[in-house]
Design a protein around this motif. Structure first.
Motif, short mmCIF file in Angstrom:
data_model
loop_
_atom_site.label_atom_id
_atom_site.label_comp_id
_atom_site.label_asym_id
_atom_site.label_seq_id
_atom_site.Cartn_x
_atom_site.Cartn_y
_atom_site.Cartn_z
N ILE A 222 -18.36 11.32 22.47
CA ILE A 222 -17.90 10.07 21.86
C ILE A 222 -17.49 10.29 20.41
CG2 ILE A 222 -18.68 7.79 21.08
CD1 ILE A 222 -20.43 7.75 23.68
N VAL A 223 -18.31 11.05 19.67
CA VAL A 223 -18.04 11.25 18.25
C VAL A 223 -16.97 12.30 18.01
CG1 VAL A 223 -19.03 12.00 16.04
CG2 VAL A 223 -20.33 10.45 17.54
N TYR A 224 -17.12 13.49 18.62
CA TYR A 224 -16.24 14.60 18.30
C TYR A 224 -14.93 14.59 19.10
CZ TYR A 224 -19.94 16.72 15.53
OH TYR A 224 -20.88 16.97 14.57
N LYS A 225 -15.02 14.26 20.36
CA LYS A 225 -13.82 14.30 21.20
C LYS A 225 -13.02 13.01 21.08
CE LYS A 225 -12.29 15.03 25.97
NZ LYS A 225 -12.74 15.20 27.38
N ASP A 226 -13.73 11.86 21.16
CA ASP A 226 -13.03 10.58 21.12
C ASP A 226 -12.80 10.10 19.69
OD1 ASP A 226 -13.22 10.71 23.85
OD2 ASP A 226 -14.92 9.34 24.00
N GLY A 227 -13.56 10.65 18.73
CA GLY A 227 -13.38 10.26 17.33
C GLY A 227 -13.91 8.88 17.00
N THR A 228 -14.91 8.41 17.75
CA THR A 228 -15.50 7.10 17.50
C THR A 228 -16.51 7.20 16.37
OG1 THR A 228 -15.25 6.58 19.85
CG2 THR A 228 -16.70 5.15 18.56
N LEU A 229 -16.28 6.46 15.28
CA LEU A 229 -17.12 6.60 14.10
C LEU A 229 -17.69 5.25 13.64
CD1 LEU A 229 -14.98 9.15 12.04
CD2 LEU A 229 -16.96 9.61 13.50
N LYS A 230 -17.72 4.29 14.52
CA LYS A 230 -18.32 2.99 14.23
C LYS A 230 -19.54 2.82 15.13
CE LYS A 230 -17.29 -1.95 13.91
NZ LYS A 230 -16.27 -3.00 14.13
N GLY A 231 -20.68 2.47 14.53
CA GLY A 231 -21.93 2.45 15.28
C GLY A 231 -21.91 1.56 16.49
N THR A 232 -21.35 0.35 16.36
CA THR A 232 -21.31 -0.57 17.49
C THR A 232 -20.46 -0.01 18.63
OG1 THR A 232 -19.51 -1.75 16.36
CG2 THR A 232 -21.73 -2.63 16.11
N ASP A 233 -19.37 0.65 18.29
CA ASP A 233 -18.51 1.24 19.33
C ASP A 233 -19.18 2.44 19.99
OD1 ASP A 233 -16.56 -0.64 18.84
OD2 ASP A 233 -15.39 0.64 17.49
N ILE A 234 -19.92 3.21 19.20
CA ILE A 234 -20.65 4.34 19.78
C ILE A 234 -21.64 3.86 20.83
CG2 ILE A 234 -22.38 6.11 19.26
CD1 ILE A 234 -20.96 6.54 16.57
N ILE A 235 -22.38 2.81 20.50
CA ILE A 235 -23.37 2.28 21.45
C ILE A 235 -22.67 1.70 22.68
CG2 ILE A 235 -25.11 0.48 21.78
CD1 ILE A 235 -25.88 0.87 18.83
N LYS A 236 -21.60 0.96 22.46
CA LYS A 236 -20.87 0.36 23.58
C LYS A 236 -20.32 1.44 24.51
CE LYS A 236 -16.87 -1.53 22.73
NZ LYS A 236 -15.85 -2.51 22.26
N ASN A 237 -19.71 2.48 23.95
CA ASN A 237 -19.15 3.55 24.78
C ASN A 237 -20.23 4.34 25.49
OD1 ASN A 237 -16.72 2.72 23.79
ND2 ASN A 237 -16.38 4.47 22.45
N LEU A 238 -21.38 4.53 24.82
CA LEU A 238 -22.49 5.25 25.45
C LEU A 238 -23.02 4.46 26.64
CD1 LEU A 238 -24.56 7.56 25.49
CD2 LEU A 238 -25.95 6.21 23.89
N ALA A 239 -23.19 3.16 26.47
CA ALA A 239 -23.67 2.31 27.57
C ALA A 239 -22.71 2.39 28.76
CB ALA A 239 -23.82 0.88 27.09
N SER A 240 -21.41 2.38 28.47
CA SER A 240 -20.41 2.46 29.54
C SER A 240 -20.50 3.77 30.30
CB SER A 240 -19.01 2.28 28.93
OG SER A 240 -18.02 2.43 29.91
#
Length: 378
Positions: A222-240
């Motif tokens: 999520i962080v390195y490959k997708d480049g997601t750097l917002k905490g709420t988005d990290i949690i949302k993507n992880l849950a998905s």
């Protein structure tokens, strides 16, 4: 008569260990050979069949294999190797979708380490040296057992604690190598952002190693490959990802998580949390709790919305399991008796982090599922 000066021949250094790297991409083999040829005797193979032939002829101390290969996967290769070479150090290089294969390897024959692509040369050498030294000591004492203890593997998915000082100003991690420890943490950095995540899969019935491994691999993606750097988005993507991989109605119903992101330019900190508080001091002052959502992330009913808080002038952040926070600290001292860990942590928080880590390990020596991160911001 002309004198001919003979240049002394440079002696080739004797390499203590031999490593076999298996990958179906020739360019990867060349890069690996170039990176480690000065440190080890390096053998390479394009597939599992070539690797088995090399093992018949050469003494190999460690094998590291790619998982996704045609004809014979990395796990299938290791399954063939273990009966004949039970003491060889075995590692797998995986992609982000191979957690099922990792679980199979753990259950069938054990792993010393799995690593997620792309690999870093210096970090990989640290892992090699650590595993090879452990093998050497076990061989020397003849007291080691074949395979790898589950507790060691449970620790292997966590990021290297030594990198905390590269990503933050200072820090320490405390984690009990216990296969029942359902807590975990992750940290990394992208550009000017330093990220730390702290989670608990206590509501899961499945193997803690499997879930924690998948969470850490997913956070890396999520962080390195997708480049997601917002905490709420990290949690949302992880849950998905967790819901997609394991299903919401299976062994995982919900999980707790806190994500902290530090902007190293502005020193602002953002925090997003679900049923996992953090504790921080601002300008070196008193330690205070910062609360997120009081509800865990429910995979059956999560709409993706979660609160995010931003604050500045933070000097230190603590991410601590709820069990540790509420644990009564054992002591014969009447001044300490009856106090919980959080009360003790507040008294330690102004000391150097190194001293804190030592004292915490001592006072909670009886616990077997400790998990804690301490992060120095400024």
């Amino acid at each position: 008569m002309e004198l001919v000066l003979q240049r002394p021949q440079r002696k080739e250094s004797v390499k203590k260990y031999s490593i076999l790297y298996v990958d179906d991409e020739p360019v990867n083999l060349r890069i690996f050979q170039h990176a480690f040829k000065r440190d080890y005797n390096v053998f390479t193979a394009l597939n599992g069949f070539d690797a088995l032939e090399i093992l018949n002829d050469k003494k190999v101390d460690l094998i590291i294999t790619d998982q996704q290969m045609p004809r014979m996967s990395g796990v299938d290769l290791l399954a063939k190797i273990v009966p004949k070479h039970p003491s060889i150090v075995r590692m797998i290089m995986t992609g982000f979708s191979d957690i099922g294969a990792i679980i199979r390897a753990v259950n069938e024959f054990g792993l010393d380490k799995y690593l997620v692509k792309p690999w870093d040369r210096d970090q990989l050498k640290v892992e090699f040296d650590k595993a090879l030294e452990k093998k050497h000591l076990e061989d020397k004492s003849k007291a080691g057992k074949d395979g790898v203890d589950a507790a060691d593997l449970a620790f292997s998915f966590l990021p290297d604690e030594g990198r905390l000082n590269e990503i933050f100003k200072d820090g320490f991690a405390i984690y009990d190598k216990n296969k029942s420890n359902k807590h975990g943490y992750w940290f990394g950095n992208v550009g000017d952002k330093s990220i730390a995540a702290f989670y608990n899969g206590a509501n899961s019935k499945m193997n803690a190693i499997a879930l924690n491994s998948y969470i850490n691999m997913s956070l890396t993606e999520i962080v390195y490959k997708d480049g997601t750097l917002k905490g709420t988005d990290i949690i949302k993507n992880l849950a998905s990802k967790i819901k997609s991989r394991f299903g919401a109605y299976g062994d995982i119903g919900s999980f707790d998580i806190a994500v902290v992101i530090v902007d190293n330019k502005s020193n602002k900190v953002t925090y997003s949390g679900a049923n996992q508080d953090i504790y921080c001091s601002q300008d070196g002052g008193e330690l205070k709790s910062v609360k997120g959502s009081s509800e865990a992330i429910d995979l059956n009913d999560f709409d993706g919305s979660i609160e995010q808080k931003t604050f500045d002038k933070v000097s230190t952040i603590y991410m601590v399991s709820k069990e540790m926070v509420n644990q009564i600290v054992p002591s014969d001292d009447p001044k300490v008796e009856g106090k919980n860990f959080l009360q003790m942590l507040k008294s330690y928080s102004k000391e150097p982090l190194k001293n804190q880590a030592t004292q915490i390990d001592e006072i909670l020596s009886g616990d077997n599922t400790k998990c804690m991160l301490a992060l120095k911001i400024v």
